[in-house]
Write an enzyme that holds these catalytic residues in place. Sequence first.
Site, PDB file in Angstrom:
ATOM      1  N   HIS A   1      -4.339  14.873 -60.070  1.00  9.54           N
ATOM      2  CA  HIS A   1      -5.482  14.668 -59.176  1.00  9.54           C
ATOM      3  C   HIS A   1      -5.281  13.323 -58.495  1.00  9.54           C
ATOM      4  CE1 HIS A   1      -9.597  16.757 -58.799  1.00  9.54           C
ATOM      5  NE2 HIS A   1      -8.635  17.618 -58.565  1.00  9.54           N
TER       6      HIS A   1
ATOM      7  N   HIS B   1       0.446  22.196 -52.292  1.00  5.50           N
ATOM      8  CA  HIS B   1      -0.233  22.066 -53.575  1.00  5.50           C
ATOM      9  C   HIS B   1      -0.305  23.402 -54.310  1.00  5.50           C
ATOM     10  CE1 HIS B   1      -2.945  20.147 -56.449  1.00  5.50           C
ATOM     11  NE2 HIS B   1      -3.741  21.193 -56.346  1.00  5.50           N
TER      12      HIS B   1
END
Length: 724
Positions: A87, A34
Amino acid sequence: MSLSDSDREVVVDELGREPTPAEAALFENLWSEHCAYRSSRPLLGAFESEGEQVIIGPGDDAAVIALPEPSGEGNSETYITMGIESHNHPSYVDPFDGAATGVGGIVRDTLSMGAYPIALLDSLYFGDFEREHSRYLLEGVVEGISHYGNCIGVPTVGGSVDFHERYEGNPLVNVACVGLTNEDRMITAIAQKPGNKLVLVGNATGRDGLGGASFASEDLSEDAETEDRPAVQVGDPYSEKLLIEANEQLIEEELIESARDLGAAGLGGASSELVAKGGLGADIDLEAVHQREPNMNALEILLAESQERMCYEVTPGNVDRVAEIADRFDLGCSVIGEVTDTGWYVCRFDGEVAVDAPAEFLGEGAPMNDLDHVEPEQPETDLPDVPLDEAFETIIGAPSTASKRWVYRQYDHEVGVRTSVPPGDDAAVLAIRETEGEDGAGTGLALSSGAAPNWTETAPYDGARAVALENATNIAAKGATPLAAVDCLNGGNPEKPDVYGGFKGIVDGLADMCAELSVPVVGGNVSLYNDSPTGPIPPTPTLAMAGTKAGYDAPGLAATADTDLVLVGDRGLDEGTPRLGGSEYLARFGGTDSFPELPENPADVVEALSQIAQFDSTVAVHDVSHGGLAVSLAEMIDEDVGLDVSLPGDAPAAELFHEQPGRALVATTDLDAVEAVFNGVAPVERVGTGTDDGTLRIDTGEETIRVDAMTVAERRDVIERELD
């Protein structure tokens, strides 16, 4: 959270010792997929990100782009910022808070560039709409976005919503934000000078969101909704609104040297990246951080992803004034350390050193992954045989191609009084009044965002090229010229060669088409490991694109009576028949086909369409893509306006439902003008006329589809009908 054995060896070799628990956790998060893009960074060099309009490109919290002068000669002094983030995993575990904090995070990325947020776009992807769990996620995500965006006063003006069975175990929530700034206001996330203080402003730090970066870098498990709940942040939009206004005051008084929002990896991520980018170091007292929970340890303070927090670099002489402004807006404020010239990132807690590592090594030391990939193949042609009227009724009412009014009517798209063209059109248009044209009309900023999972599942490379072209066509349909784009590249587990092959395809396809269109890709986000027990998601390249035009008026979607309806653009023929690969038609009725050929001169098509959309004789412009000609025609009628249409070819199903982008329907009172502009660029075919009876009639030569506007509207409101 646990540092892998191979990464631990690299860390031990660099430090000359075993890492402390806080260091191990910090490395594990900062070196996660990430944060470090370990599998994707080797591919991202394919994007062209430079241009005379690009002030700051990839690598900062958001990109900064100069708007052109209304005359088209040179750049103005008005800048926009563009950023996008995902998200995804948090929105599966907790759809409301996961989506809400996605909005909050991208807004703070905007603040950290010295910009004021003026627009949001959200692109959402869920499993089969018929499934109860998909609807639960949809309702929670939309509620989270609307609650947060409406409370902070930033309009959500566009985006997309798609449904596909492969998102069932892993939905995607991609949110983009556009901000407004100028050269005098602009700051960056690069620390400037040793001796400056690091000041934390915003909410107190709690234990929420611990390990969020590492959680986002692994496949979702069957028990994710319960086991991973502590990794999901909890948002407070009212504090974010205060932070927005406090940040504005800090920028106006020129009190900030650099800034970074606290997102992935929390304070450790923001502060270490801030100083590393400046080639500097930091000395931080973790106990100085204002906290809302008792007995927090060093690791928790360092890595909690509590929301509504900013890390500022402030000169010593300005610290007191920053604290006064924070207090005025009822925000916490802590002087947590200072910038050093050592190049080392040091954190102290309870009289001991918790972290002592090279700042640059923390941010850039992660080894890149060298992964195998398998090139995807296009499917053979195997088409279903479906009655035309049944197919038409099904496609215009399919959840992915139906009206998204239920979604966008929950968003406040008018707050800020800039929205000229609201959601529901090909692209939104905002009024940027700071840049005045000769007629005083200012500049229109057109915004489009989305992807097409059916396209990129069928043909990752060609489908991604089509996504870029479709967004550019949306911009052009409002009379604007594409300016720049940011992307959110979503894929499954990259360690699977077929998944990584598909991901590589969407990267290369998006990069190649954006280059052909001369649209720099100035920033973005990568989200991998979107894999669950139900399997990997389709490779999904969300693109958010901005374009500009003189003034903010634009043609709408609805035709009028007595206008010529013209289809412009290449028809994507394969031996006389358009290809149906990637279409909603095949998704609904089964079968396979290769993806349509795209125009050889996409930039010329986009430029010509933008020019046509600015003519006084142009009544309406609507791109033809998702759902094909059938959906576009259905969207151009209302109770007062109908269309009489004759299909141009001999294969009515293919003509109606193939989804080659780069085409548009134009309702015009001057057919000759359209033909003149597109002469030598793309075919122009008059396919019908506008009427005043609110009925759509499509003559295929063998049969006629006849449907009134009320029936079309009822069929297309499937989402609202099922959820309200």
